[in-house]
Design a protein around this motif. Structure first.
Motif, PDB file in Angstrom:
ATOM      1  N   PRO A   6       0.785  -1.697  -0.194  1.00  0.00           N
ATOM      2  CA  PRO A   6       0.086  -0.100  -0.088  1.00  0.00           C
ATOM      3  C   PRO A   6       1.069   0.864  -0.714  1.00  0.00           C
ATOM      4  CG  PRO A   6      -0.099  -1.000   2.490  1.00  0.00           C
ATOM      5  CD  PRO A   6       1.363  -2.341   1.053  1.00  0.00           C
ATOM      6  N   ARG A   7       1.683   0.971   0.257  1.00  0.00           N
ATOM      7  CA  ARG A   7       3.022   2.616   0.255  1.00  0.00           C
ATOM      8  C   ARG A   7       4.352   2.221  -0.913  1.00  0.00           C
ATOM      9  NH1 ARG A   7       1.506   5.785   4.016  1.00  0.00           N
ATOM     10  NH2 ARG A   7      -0.301   4.754   6.444  1.00  0.00           N
ATOM     11  N   SER A   8       4.410   2.027  -1.478  1.00  0.00           N
ATOM     12  CA  SER A   8       5.249   2.080  -3.290  1.00  0.00           C
ATOM     13  C   SER A   8       5.563   3.252  -3.507  1.00  0.00           C
ATOM     14  CB  SER A   8       4.835   0.537  -3.532  1.00  0.00           C
ATOM     15  OG  SER A   8       4.297  -0.038  -2.941  1.00  0.00           O
ATOM     16  N   PRO A   9       6.772   3.851  -3.515  1.00  0.00           N
ATOM     17  CA  PRO A   9       7.669   4.508  -3.975  1.00  0.00           C
ATOM     18  C   PRO A   9       7.297   4.955  -5.961  1.00  0.00           C
ATOM     19  CG  PRO A   9       9.054   3.284  -2.998  1.00  0.00           C
ATOM     20  CD  PRO A   9       7.368   2.484  -2.766  1.00  0.00           C
ATOM     21  N   ALA A  10       6.549   5.428  -6.552  1.00  0.00           N
ATOM     22  CA  ALA A  10       6.610   5.432  -8.162  1.00  0.00           C
ATOM     23  C   ALA A  10       7.804   6.115  -7.807  1.00  0.00           C
ATOM     24  CB  ALA A  10       5.220   6.075  -8.465  1.00  0.00           C
ATOM     25  N   ARG A  11       8.399   5.675  -9.037  1.00  0.00           N
ATOM     26  CA  ARG A  11      10.053   6.467  -9.609  1.00  0.00           C
ATOM     27  C   ARG A  11       9.767   6.310 -11.203  1.00  0.00           C
ATOM     28  NH1 ARG A  11      13.847   2.722  -7.792  1.00  0.00           N
ATOM     29  NH2 ARG A  11      13.729   0.384  -8.652  1.00  0.00           N
ATOM     30  N   LYS A  12      10.374   7.216 -11.613  1.00  0.00           N
ATOM     31  CA  LYS A  12      10.147   7.709 -12.746  1.00  0.00           C
ATOM     32  C   LYS A  12      12.409   7.350 -13.405  1.00  0.00           C
ATOM     33  CE  LYS A  12       9.202  10.471 -17.346  1.00  0.00           C
ATOM     34  NZ  LYS A  12       9.880  11.681 -17.379  1.00  0.00           N
ATOM     35  N   ASP A  83      -5.563   6.855  -6.100  1.00  0.00           N
ATOM     36  CA  ASP A  83      -5.323   5.008  -7.415  1.00  0.00           C
ATOM     37  C   ASP A  83      -3.935   6.112  -8.046  1.00  0.00           C
ATOM     38  OD1 ASP A  83      -6.103   3.874  -5.515  1.00  0.00           O
ATOM     39  OD2 ASP A  83      -8.491   3.824  -6.581  1.00  0.00           O
ATOM     40  N   LEU A  84      -4.380   7.252  -8.353  1.00  0.00           N
ATOM     41  CA  LEU A  84      -4.414   7.677  -9.901  1.00  0.00           C
ATOM     42  C   LEU A  84      -2.552   8.791  -9.725  1.00  0.00           C
ATOM     43  CD1 LEU A  84      -7.311   9.101 -10.875  1.00  0.00           C
ATOM     44  CD2 LEU A  84      -6.006   7.581 -11.665  1.00  0.00           C
ATOM     45  N   ALA A  85      -1.502   8.530 -10.068  1.00  0.00           N
ATOM     46  CA  ALA A  85      -0.339  10.099 -10.481  1.00  0.00           C
ATOM     47  C   ALA A  85      -0.549  11.083 -11.926  1.00  0.00           C
ATOM     48  CB  ALA A  85       0.880   8.924 -10.811  1.00  0.00           C
ATOM     49  N   CYS A  86       0.520  12.401 -10.770  1.00  0.00           N
ATOM     50  CA  CYS A  86      -0.167  13.068 -11.859  1.00  0.00           C
ATOM     51  C   CYS A  86       1.627  13.199 -12.352  1.00  0.00           C
ATOM     52  CB  CYS A  86      -0.440  14.269 -11.698  1.00  0.00           C
ATOM     53  SG  CYS A  86      -0.539  15.583 -12.980  1.00  0.00           S
ATOM     54  N   LEU A  87       1.963  13.461 -13.659  1.00  0.00           N
ATOM     55  CA  LEU A  87       3.468  13.767 -14.192  1.00  0.00           C
ATOM     56  C   LEU A  87       2.872  15.089 -14.877  1.00  0.00           C
ATOM     57  CD1 LEU A  87       3.592  10.306 -16.072  1.00  0.00           C
ATOM     58  CD2 LEU A  87       5.508  11.501 -14.967  1.00  0.00           C
ATOM     59  N   ILE A  88       4.519  15.892 -14.612  1.00  0.00           N
ATOM     60  CA  ILE A  88       4.340  17.123 -14.209  1.00  0.00           C
ATOM     61  C   ILE A  88       5.544  17.269 -15.670  1.00  0.00           C
ATOM     62  CG2 ILE A  88       4.672  19.858 -13.952  1.00  0.00           C
ATOM     63  CD1 ILE A  88       1.957  18.259 -13.507  1.00  0.00           C
ATOM     64  N   GLY A  89       5.210  17.562 -17.166  1.00  0.00           N
ATOM     65  CA  GLY A  89       6.206  18.113 -18.289  1.00  0.00           C
ATOM     66  C   GLY A  89       7.656  19.286 -17.231  1.00  0.00           C
ATOM     67  N   THR A  90       8.995  19.313 -18.262  1.00  0.00           N
ATOM     68  CA  THR A  90       9.233  19.921 -18.471  1.00  0.00           C
ATOM     69  C   THR A  90       9.338  21.385 -18.819  1.00  0.00           C
ATOM     70  OG1 THR A  90      11.097  19.322 -19.913  1.00  0.00           O
ATOM     71  CG2 THR A  90      11.320  18.190 -17.914  1.00  0.00           C
ATOM     72  N   GLY A  91       9.633  22.999 -17.729  1.00  0.00           N
ATOM     73  CA  GLY A  91       9.259  23.949 -18.179  1.00  0.00           C
ATOM     74  C   GLY A  91       7.504  23.910 -18.529  1.00  0.00           C
ATOM     75  N   ARG A  96       0.118  15.323 -17.369  1.00  0.00           N
ATOM     76  CA  ARG A  96      -0.831  14.634 -17.651  1.00  0.00           C
ATOM     77  C   ARG A  96      -1.007  13.322 -16.098  1.00  0.00           C
ATOM     78  NH1 ARG A  96       4.509  11.780 -20.950  1.00  0.00           N
ATOM     79  NH2 ARG A  96       5.302  13.010 -19.386  1.00  0.00           N
ATOM     80  N   VAL A  97      -1.485  12.813 -15.907  1.00  0.00           N
ATOM     81  CA  VAL A  97      -2.586  11.801 -15.272  1.00  0.00           C
ATOM     82  C   VAL A  97      -2.538  10.665 -15.550  1.00  0.00           C
ATOM     83  CG1 VAL A  97      -4.124  10.857 -13.836  1.00  0.00           C
ATOM     84  CG2 VAL A  97      -3.779  13.570 -14.192  1.00  0.00           C
ATOM     85  N   LEU A  98      -1.845  10.123 -14.414  1.00  0.00           N
ATOM     86  CA  LEU A  98      -1.825   7.981 -15.444  1.00  0.00           C
ATOM     87  C   LEU A  98      -2.426   7.828 -14.158  1.00  0.00           C
ATOM     88  CD1 LEU A  98      -0.019   5.789 -16.506  1.00  0.00           C
ATOM     89  CD2 LEU A  98       2.121   6.527 -14.756  1.00  0.00           C
ATOM     90  N   ASP A  99      -2.686   6.248 -14.932  1.00  0.00           N
ATOM     91  CA  ASP A  99      -3.566   5.730 -13.080  1.00  0.00           C
ATOM     92  C   ASP A  99      -2.963   4.243 -13.344  1.00  0.00           C
ATOM     93  OD1 ASP A  99      -4.830   3.464 -12.565  1.00  0.00           O
ATOM     94  OD2 ASP A  99      -7.033   3.665 -13.298  1.00  0.00           O
ATOM     95  N   PRO A 100      -2.163   4.034 -12.679  1.00  0.00           N
ATOM     96  CA  PRO A 100      -0.466   2.651 -12.614  1.00  0.00           C
ATOM     97  C   PRO A 100      -1.292   1.901 -12.568  1.00  0.00           C
ATOM     98  CG  PRO A 100      -0.680   4.610 -10.790  1.00  0.00           C
ATOM     99  CD  PRO A 100      -1.487   4.570 -11.098  1.00  0.00           C
ATOM    100  N   ALA A 101      -2.632   1.103 -12.285  1.00  0.00           N
ATOM    101  CA  ALA A 101      -3.155  -0.055 -12.243  1.00  0.00           C
ATOM    102  C   ALA A 101      -3.406  -0.240 -13.248  1.00  0.00           C
ATOM    103  CB  ALA A 101      -4.471  -0.317 -11.496  1.00  0.00           C
ATOM    104  N   LEU A 348       5.222   9.130  -3.794  1.00  0.00           N
ATOM    105  CA  LEU A 348       4.479   7.484  -2.400  1.00  0.00           C
ATOM    106  C   LEU A 348       3.254   7.291  -3.153  1.00  0.00           C
ATOM    107  CD1 LEU A 348       6.389   6.061  -0.416  1.00  0.00           C
ATOM    108  CD2 LEU A 348       4.795   6.988   1.210  1.00  0.00           C
ATOM    109  N   TYR A 349       3.435   5.960  -3.078  1.00  0.00           N
ATOM    110  CA  TYR A 349       1.856   5.531  -4.203  1.00  0.00           C
ATOM    111  C   TYR A 349       1.056   4.917  -3.341  1.00  0.00           C
ATOM    112  CZ  TYR A 349      -1.046   3.238  -7.382  1.00  0.00           C
ATOM    113  OH  TYR A 349      -2.762   2.546  -7.802  1.00  0.00           O
ATOM    114  N   LYS A 350       0.010   5.390  -2.402  1.00  0.00           N
ATOM    115  CA  LYS A 350      -0.632   4.679  -1.942  1.00  0.00           C
ATOM    116  C   LYS A 350      -2.582   4.350  -2.673  1.00  0.00           C
ATOM    117  CE  LYS A 350       0.625   8.040   1.811  1.00  0.00           C
ATOM    118  NZ  LYS A 350       0.443   8.784   2.834  1.00  0.00           N
ATOM    119  N   GLY A 351      -2.305   3.700  -3.756  1.00  0.00           N
ATOM    120  CA  GLY A 351      -3.167   3.097  -4.058  1.00  0.00           C
ATOM    121  C   GLY A 351      -3.183   1.866  -4.638  1.00  0.00           C
TER     122      GLY A 351
END
Length: 361
Positions: A6-12, A83-91, A96-101, A348-351
């Motif tokens: 339930p507590r996993s770091p989402a990372r790029k 349950d969601l993540a949001c990626l912010i582009g440079t500048g 974008r909103v991402l559903d990791p599932a 940190l992803y809790k979804g």
């Protein structure tokens, strides 16, 4: 496949090509200090450089539970909520909103709100600059919302030349203009803001400490905090911080176990930090729960350490700018790397990952 907890770091992460002769750490340092346009030119040297960006969802043991390739290279921040993540582009890049599932990606509208389009100017390539994004959910309705602070590059009588706030609700493809912050806020660093239970907190700035003149702005006490309510879409009264008259230190903000936390670091020795928890937002009572003394090797070139997760035994830390994840043992005071893979943004992803599939390279 190992399911994520339930507590996993989402990372790029950056996937290094086999033909690269430079060490991955050195390549990472080079790319980190280049603008996105320059990084993309590396296509002529190594085509894998602009194409190897993806989001990994891992557990605290370092096992990858889901990998999502990205069509666009480069990201400034990775925000998570529910349950969601949001990626912010440079500048001023695309958000974008991402559903990791499921791997589904939703592109958010890049333009200004209708109310602020008067500040776009005439024929300017860039009419505004997004200083900060925040991603949260309203508990009463379950709606996901994004708050962004925007600096208009053209003066307008209604907004002046300061920051303006805009809000977007997922599912509604338009930004809405809201009041500007009551005080100047440190919105250019993600460790100067935190989102807890539908409220976005920003570290307030003192006008006297700025190297330039600011007109029509209210100065805040040292350590003060500005907050924005995502449900009402209004700024809340200024919150007095945890300094309580002490000498100002290097302050950062974070969320740990659902609590709003201020991190006090020594300006001369940033490996020393105290974590103060806001126990009661109405009574404004702060409690220091952790004191950390890290013994970090100088070769790490540590500029900052940011807490991501804490329990009775350990604290998970993100070491910037290299993106190294470290685990601090509260009982022994020892610290070790979670793994040896460099990340760029980490959150940190809790979804829930109940519908997760096997990892695809």
């Amino acid at each position: 496949m190992a399911p994520a907890g339930p507590r996993s770091p989402a990372r790029k992460r950056i996937k290094t090509a086999p033909g690269v002769t430079l060490p991955p750490d050195m390549l990472f340092e080079v790319f980190l200090n280049l603008p996105a346009s320059s990084v993309c030119r590396f296509r002529t040297v190594c085509r894998s450089c602009p194409r190897s960006w993806h989001v990994d969802l891992v557990d605290l043991a370092g096992t990858v539970a889901r990998r999502t390739p990205l069509a666009e290279s480069g990201a400034r921040e990775l925000l998570t909520c529910g349950d969601l993540a949001c990626l912010i582009g440079t500048g001023n890049g695309i958000a974008r909103v991402l559903d990791p599932a499921t791997g589904a990606v939703t592109v958010l509208p890049p333009g200004l709100s209708e109310e602020n389009k008067a500040g776009e100017g005439w024929g300017r390539r860039e009419s505004f600059h997004v200083v900060a994004y925040a991603f949260g959910r309203v508990s009463s309705t379950g709606e996901y919302k994004l708050l962004r602070l925007v600096r208009l590059l053209r003066y307008t009588p209604s907004c002046g030349s300061g920051l303006v706030a805009e809000v977007l609700t997922l599912g509604d493809p338009r930004w809405r203009s809201r009041r500007s912050p009551l005080v100047l806020v440190a919105a250019d660093r993600m460790d100067s803001m935190a989102v807890i239970d539908g409220v976005v907190y920003f570290l307030a700035l003192q006008i006297e400490q700025l190297p330039f003149f600011v007109n029509n702005s209210v100065s805040a006490e040292p350590g003060s905090i500005a907050s924005f309510n995502l449900e009402t879409e209004e700024w809340m009264p200024i919150l007095r911080g945890s300094l309580n008259g002490r000498q100002p230190q290097l302050l950062t903000l974070t969320e740990l176990n659902g609590f709003f936390v201020t991190v006090h670091s020594d300006r001369c020795q940033r490996s020393s930090m105290d974590l103060w928890f806001l126990n009661d937002s109405k009574q404004k009572t702060w409690v220091k729960r952790y004191s950390i003394r890290l013994d970090l090797c100088p070769r790490r070139r540590v500029f900052s350490t940011h807490p991501l997760f804490a329990d009775d035994r350990k604290i998970l830390l993100l070491v910037r700018p290299k993106g190294v994840l470290m685990v601090y043992d509260l009982q022994t005071g020892s610290c070790k790397d979670l793994d040896h893979i460099n990340c760029v943004p980490v959150s940190l992803y809790k979804g829930s990952m109940l519908s997760s599939r096997s990892v695809q390279d």
